[in-house]
Design an enzyme around this catalytic site. Structure first.
Site, short mmCIF file in Angstrom:
data_model
loop_
_atom_site.label_atom_id
_atom_site.label_comp_id
_atom_site.label_asym_id
_atom_site.label_seq_id
_atom_site.Cartn_x
_atom_site.Cartn_y
_atom_site.Cartn_z
N ASP A 75 -13.26 1.84 -2.57
CA ASP A 75 -12.01 1.59 -1.86
C ASP A 75 -11.93 0.09 -1.60
O ASP A 75 -12.57 -0.45 -0.69
CB ASP A 75 -11.96 2.37 -0.54
N TYR A 112 -12.83 3.22 6.60
CA TYR A 112 -11.51 3.83 6.72
C TYR A 112 -10.87 3.85 5.34
O TYR A 112 -10.89 2.84 4.63
CB TYR A 112 -10.64 3.00 7.69
N LYS A 116 -2.85 -3.76 -0.18
CA LYS A 116 -2.75 -5.06 0.50
C LYS A 116 -2.40 -6.23 -0.44
O LYS A 116 -1.23 -6.41 -0.73
CB LYS A 116 -4.02 -5.32 1.30
C1 LIG Z 1 -10.24 0.05 3.10
C2 LIG Z 1 -8.90 0.64 3.40
N1 LIG Z 1 -8.50 1.73 2.74
C3 LIG Z 1 -7.29 2.28 2.97
C4 LIG Z 1 -6.43 1.76 3.92
C5 LIG Z 1 -5.09 2.39 4.17
O1 LIG Z 1 -4.09 1.56 3.70
P1 LIG Z 1 -2.60 1.66 4.29
O2 LIG Z 1 -2.65 1.17 5.70
O3 LIG Z 1 -1.79 0.79 3.37
O4 LIG Z 1 -2.20 3.09 4.20
C6 LIG Z 1 -6.82 0.64 4.64
C7 LIG Z 1 -5.93 0.05 5.66
O5 LIG Z 1 -6.26 -0.83 6.41
C8 LIG Z 1 -8.08 0.06 4.38
O6 LIG Z 1 -8.51 -1.02 5.04
#
Ligand SMILES: Cc1ncc(COP(=O)(O)O)c(C=O)c1O
Length: 432
Positions: A237, A142, A270
């Site tokens: 990511d 994700y 995060k």
């Molecule tokens: C790996 C990863 N990328 C992107 C996101 C998106 O982040 P946000 O919820 O702050 O938009 C998340 C959210 O859990 C994530 O786990």
């Protein structure tokens, strides 16, 4: 006292599904979400005054636990100076410097307000920097909910995906190629067919959105080789894994495993915000200088680099860079996973777990899954019953089998022991 049920009924009248982010609704596991009133250290309390040991930690940011005094003090001080200026501040430089110092190869960052925004901007940057449109992502990873990233796998290998969400036009996702995680053959086939058209490959190197699945070193090695050979950028990511699985994130883990390894673009969130809305993306100077105002790739934000959020993030990073922080966090997390496995064995329930730094996962299976399909084929019904068994016993796990868990520095050996004791009861109940 207002009950969780009453709050949930009231919430559902004014907020779709009663929640502001879907997984909070407990749809996967059933039941009423807990409405959290406050948190302190490793614990959170719901509206009914029930205390839980918290292994969600706001889905990753709360690596120090809730209400760490140094972070609270930094935020309070920042608040008194003003909430937001929409003009540059010194703390943005300090936070950028702190991030860059921990991630070799990341020479510049831009701060944004959410992981979604960071992932979306990194993709635009990769496309702008390469002049290419197509890209690869992996099933089970994700990267936030930007349209081109909300894509399911197509029906065959090296075919383009289709939208996961209503409202995402097929036209928008027709450049997104979705491949199975850890599948070298599928990756090679995709590069054979589309290599010269690929702007980037985006990956969660240690995936936390299909529970906890690592990219295997041979897969990561081949991915790096193919990206380099075809001129595609490798986008890590690390919104979840960054500053969480190790001080240098999953990138540092793979740098130790694969000599000379380096990703090209980094996405963070995060932990760097410590619980405030803050995220970032970064890369080498030459790539980042493609961004406006220097280059042609547009990207902006009213609240980007917010002064209160940067204070929170900086105070958090300061704590986690103290000597021994990750050793202690790693040991505690490993003790938790070993304890869960031991309790399951004692109860005669098949369970396997894994962890890195302060992030962990476990599966009702005999072997660790290597991709999304295998994760989703593990025993969901068992997971759901276990989840509720733990909740009743005062342990708050992620309410879906496809989510990773998080341990904070505030979790003590006693908290882990209490969790393992609760798990033994919950595992035994599964066999009843
Ligand atoms: C790996 C990863 N990328 C992107 C996101 C998106 O982040 P946000 O919820 O702050 O938009 C998340 C959210 O859990 C994530 O786990």
């Amino acid at each position: 006292m207002t009950t969780n049920d009453e709050l949930f009924a009231r919430a559902q009248r004014v907020i779709p599904g009663g929640v502001n982010s879907p997984v909070r609704a407990f749809r996967a596991v059933g039941g009423t979400p807990r409405f959290i009133q406050r948190g302190q250290g490793a614990y959170i309390w719901d509206a009914e005054g029930q205390r839980y040991i918290d292994y969600i930690g706001s889905w990753g940011p709360m690596i120090l636990g809730h209400g760490h005094p140094a972070v609270v003090e930094a935020v309070q001080r920042a608040l008194l100076d003003g909430f937001s200026f929409g003009a540059p501040t010194e703390r943005e430089i300090e936070l950028a410097e702190a991030i860059i110092a921990l991630v070799p190869g990341c020479e510049m960052v831009r701060l944004v307000s959410s992981g979604t925004e960071a992932g979306m901007s990194a993709l635009r940057l990769a496309r702008g920097a390469t002049g290419r449109t197509k890209f690869i992502k992996f099933e089970g990873c994700y990267h936030g909910h930007a349209d081109p990233l909300l894509v399911k796998a197509g029906s065959g290998l090296a075919t383009f995906g289709f939208p996961t969400s209503a409202g995402v036009p097929e036209d928008v996702v027709k450049h997104t190629l979705v491949l199975p995680y850890n599948d070298v053959a599928a990756l090679e086939q995709a590069f054979d067919t589309h290599g010269s058209e690929l702007a980037c490959v985006m990956i969660e190197p240690i995936a936390g959105n299909m529970n906890f699945v690592r990219a295997s070193p041979p897969f990561m090695t081949r991915l790096r080789e193919l990206c380099t050979a075809h001129g595609a950028l490798l986008v890590f990511d690390e919104v979840m894994s960054g500053f969480r699985v190790a001080l240098g994130g999953a990138h540092s883990v793979y740098q130790q495993l694969i000599p000379g390894f380096k990703a090209d673009v980094f996405v963070f969130g995060k932990v760097i915000g410590g619980g405030m809305p803050l995220a970032a993306f970064g890369a080498s100077k030459s790539i980042m200088e493609q961004l406006a105002p220097l280059g042609p790739v547009y990207q902006a934000g009213t609240l980007s680099g917010n002064p209160v959020a940067t204070a929170c993030g900086l105070a958090t990073l300061k704590e986690i860079t103290k000597p021994g922080f990750f050793d202690a966090l790693t040991a505690r997390t490993q003790a938790l996973v070993a304890g869960l496995e031991g309790a399951a064995r004692e109860a005669g329930v098949p369970l396997v777990g894994d962890s890195q730094g302060g992030m962990f996962g476990f599966f009702f299976a005999d072997e660790l899954p290597q991709n999304y399909g295998v994760v989703m084929a593990t025993d969901k019904e068992r997971f759901n019953r276990f989840f509720h068994g733990m909740l009743q016993r005062g342990v708050y796990l992620a309410p879906a089998l496809y989510e990773a868990g998080f341990v904070s520095a505030a979790h003590t050996a006693d908290d882990v022991a209490a969790t393992v004791q609760a798990a033994l009861g919950a595992f035994k109940a599964l066999r009843a």
